[in-house]
Design an enzyme around this catalytic site. Sequence first.
Site: not given
Length: 430
Positions: A104, A204, A207, A212, A351
């Site tokens: 508006h 982390d 991992h 990786h 990941d």
Amino acid sequence: SWREASDLFDEKAGTINPAIYADPAIYELELERVFSRSWLLIAHETHIPKAGDYLSTYMGEDPVVAVRQKDGGVKVFLNQCRHRGMKICRTDGGNAKSFTCTYHGWAYDIGGNLVQVPVEQQSFACLDKKQWGARQARVDSYKGLIFATWNMDAPTLADYMGDAALYLDAVLDRSEAGTEAIGGITKWVIPCNWKLAAEQFASDMYHGLFSHGSIFTTAEIPTSPLGLGRQFRASEGGHGTGFFVRSVPELRITNAGECVPGYDPVADEQAAVARLGTRAQLFVQHMTIFPTFSFFAGFNTLRVWHPRGPNEIEVWAFTIVEKDASEAAKEQLRLSSTRSFSPAGTWEQDDGENWVEIQRVLRGYEARRTPFNAQMGMGQDYGVDPDLPGRFKQALSEGAARGFYAHWLKLMTEPVGEHAECGSVARAAE
Ligand code: FES
């Protein structure tokens, strides 16, 4: 199903209820108790350098606009027209003198103040425009990064970050000139809960050995140093990082293949060491400032895990580099971060694959009520270092993950208004 807070996360036992990643009711509560009370990363100062420069982004699920003001300050306001709730700004960014709602025609200045209403004289008998400006968030910044919160009683941003700030300095403070964002903001969707990403970056290192593994093999980087790193758990606030007290200048070129001609990573590193001393030697692998701002140093990718329901995130990522770095160094960082952490980046794919599959498994009824183990490193003592703030464990620990969830639980179990100071959380016993 949960009746007690410890049904969601039990720090003493080291267990996580997987419903926290998938339950829509828990997600709704997070929007109120986590996202409306925490400091959230909005942008880098160099995204909006001139008066009128703006950027549309989100705080949790709430769309906001960040605008550079004429006095050099930054306003962050809800991107919601006060008439019927249409977006005030419908573009990603640019430079504006004002924002006009397309429904508006109510118009707001760059500070979010309502300044013009069509047919105001004829049809609004008593409209006090001063009362109907866009909803303002509280804004604060730290070494080039702009944050905002809806919590007017929150501690300052510096207090909120507490002893975690020094680890950010290893990325933000390497040059007196400060940093600049390069290469635009990359945005993509990952169908996973926001905590999977944020917790991993907070804690982390584990991992890296497996997820990786192929990168370490192809790039001929030994994985053995992973066990030699350290993990920092913030005294308060749920922040955490895995890091090495050793500079790794070669990381800036490892994933970019050939080194960009003219780029000298060792000279770069020496300049940072001359300025920061021990702090420049910190190689903060990955870090989360609770709840959703994470970064990975070396590649210098910064990102926000914007939540989109319990099962999805939008990742908004950008790269920063020292403002006074050579053009070769900037190009090196652009290539390096794109090839490692971006929608097609090697590290990113490793990941994301895990998070997506976890979320898929959580579609199962039994899967959502089978506890997860977060016991790694329990019973190990924390160490201290006179040169570094905070408490440490060896890298292969989930102490920072437990700190992340302890802070999350604290917020989730405190009704809004009962305890307004969201950064003040007792140190969790471990
Ligand atoms: Fe914005 Fe009506 S919704 S002017």
